[in-house]
Structure formats: structure tokens, C-alpha cells
Design a protein around this motif. Structure first.
Motif, mmCIF file in Angstrom:
data_model
loop_
_atom_site.group_PDB
_atom_site.id
_atom_site.type_symbol
_atom_site.label_atom_id
_atom_site.label_comp_id
_atom_site.label_asym_id
_atom_site.label_seq_id
_atom_site.Cartn_x
_atom_site.Cartn_y
_atom_site.Cartn_z
ATOM 1 N N LEU A 4 41.330 49.798 51.201
ATOM 2 C CA LEU A 4 41.829 48.507 50.776
ATOM 3 C C LEU A 4 41.537 48.251 49.295
ATOM 4 C CD1 LEU A 4 43.094 45.769 51.491
ATOM 5 C CD2 LEU A 4 40.814 44.981 52.071
ATOM 6 N N LEU A 5 40.347 48.632 48.822
ATOM 7 C CA LEU A 5 39.976 48.333 47.432
ATOM 8 C C LEU A 5 40.795 49.105 46.408
ATOM 9 C CD1 LEU A 5 36.099 48.015 47.625
ATOM 10 C CD2 LEU A 5 37.786 46.209 47.370
ATOM 11 N N HIS A 6 41.440 50.163 46.816
ATOM 12 C CA HIS A 6 42.247 50.945 45.880
ATOM 13 C C HIS A 6 43.747 50.719 46.077
ATOM 14 C CE1 HIS A 6 38.806 53.088 44.359
ATOM 15 N NE2 HIS A 6 38.425 53.359 45.586
ATOM 16 N N SER A 7 44.103 49.736 46.880
ATOM 17 C CA SER A 7 45.514 49.564 47.210
ATOM 18 C C SER A 7 46.251 48.703 46.183
ATOM 19 C CB SER A 7 45.656 48.936 48.600
ATOM 20 O OG SER A 7 45.315 47.567 48.563
ATOM 21 N N GLU A 8 47.517 48.995 46.026
ATOM 22 C CA GLU A 8 48.378 48.195 45.157
ATOM 23 C C GLU A 8 48.580 46.798 45.731
ATOM 24 O OE1 GLU A 8 49.576 48.826 42.072
ATOM 25 O OE2 GLU A 8 48.288 50.600 42.188
ATOM 26 N N LYS A 9 48.487 46.692 47.059
ATOM 27 C CA LYS A 9 48.628 45.379 47.694
ATOM 28 C C LYS A 9 47.520 44.440 47.235
ATOM 29 C CE LYS A 9 51.108 46.623 51.869
ATOM 30 N NZ LYS A 9 51.124 46.551 53.329
ATOM 31 N N LEU A 10 46.312 44.960 47.120
ATOM 32 C CA LEU A 10 45.201 44.121 46.657
ATOM 33 C C LEU A 10 45.427 43.675 45.222
ATOM 34 C CD1 LEU A 10 42.421 42.806 46.990
ATOM 35 C CD2 LEU A 10 41.408 44.975 46.260
ATOM 36 N N VAL A 11 45.847 44.586 44.377
ATOM 37 C CA VAL A 11 46.118 44.241 42.979
ATOM 38 C C VAL A 11 47.209 43.178 42.904
ATOM 39 C CG1 VAL A 11 46.935 45.123 40.763
ATOM 40 C CG2 VAL A 11 45.367 46.498 42.132
ATOM 41 N N GLY A 12 48.274 43.349 43.664
ATOM 42 C CA GLY A 12 49.355 42.361 43.689
ATOM 43 C C GLY A 12 48.895 41.019 44.217
ATOM 44 N N PHE A 13 48.075 41.047 45.254
ATOM 45 C CA PHE A 13 47.552 39.814 45.830
ATOM 46 C C PHE A 13 46.689 39.064 44.811
ATOM 47 C CE2 PHE A 13 44.067 37.775 48.299
ATOM 48 C CZ PHE A 13 44.819 36.760 48.873
ATOM 49 N N LEU A 14 45.798 39.780 44.149
ATOM 50 C CA LEU A 14 44.945 39.132 43.142
ATOM 51 C C LEU A 14 45.761 38.605 41.974
ATOM 52 C CD1 LEU A 14 41.867 41.547 43.153
ATOM 53 C CD2 LEU A 14 42.012 39.239 44.122
#
Length: 104
Positions: free
Chosen positions: A1-11
Motif C-alpha cells: 500500500l505504501l508504494h502504490s500510486e493509489k496512495l499518492v493520488g489519494f494524498l
């Protein structure tokens, strides 16, 4: 999860909508995830339990944060005990340059 593009987009989407986004993490020395989260943070603070964290551990964490180029703002002391420990804590960290007054 910490390396996912989804997390970056969410933040990124949160940053567009909010003044501040606070990422709470486990203790820095407990899991590697905390160190990995630094790349998503604009800055960081360390929350220290006054009677629960040895000075040496705090010093080591601050050194790690500085080496990782994290924008380390300082620390917050919780579970404050007015038993003289706080003064010893302040005196110890002042000599390392970790305690300083901030202008308001």
C-alpha cells in the motif's frame, strides 16, 4: 500500500481539499512503514511519552530523520508529569539543540 500510486493520488486529492493532512504512524523504531511514510509528508513531528522513551532513542530517531532529509519540526511531549522530569527532559534536549522556542 505504501508504494502504490493509489496512495499518492489519494494524498494529492486530500491536499487539494484540505489545509493540512496529518499522517499518524506507529513509533518510528517499531516498524519500517513509518520511515517509508516520510516521503509522503511535507514535514514531521515526533510525539514522545515523557516517561516512556529513553533520551538515546529519541536522539537516534532525530539523527535518522535528519539523515533522511525529512523536514523535522520538533517534538511534542505527552503524558506530561510535573515531577521535575520535564525540566530534566528540557535540559537534556537543549544541549543537543532539539529544544528551542519558536516565534509566534
Amino acid at each position: 500500500l505504501l508504494h502504490s500510486e493509489k496512495l499518492v493520488g489519494f494524498l494529492d486529492s486530500l491536499r487539494d481539499k484540505m489545509d493540512f493532512v496529518i499522517l499518524d504512524s506507529p513509533p518510528y523504531t517499531a516498524v519500517a512503514d513509518t520511515g517509508m511514510m516520510l516521503k509522503y509528508a511535507d514535514c514531521c513531528v515526533m510525539v514522545i511519552r515523557q516517561d516512556g522513551v529513553p533520551f538515546r532513542v529519541c536522539k537516534d530517531v532525530v539523527e535518522d530523520l535528519n539523515e533522511s532529509n525529512a523536514d523535522y519540526l520538533g517534538y511534542i511531549v505527552n503524558r506530561y508529569l510535573d515531577d521535575g522530569t520535564a525540566q530534566a527532559f528540557k535540559e537534556h534536549y537543549t544541549k543537543y539543540g532539539y529544544y528551542r522556542k519558536t516565534s509566534t
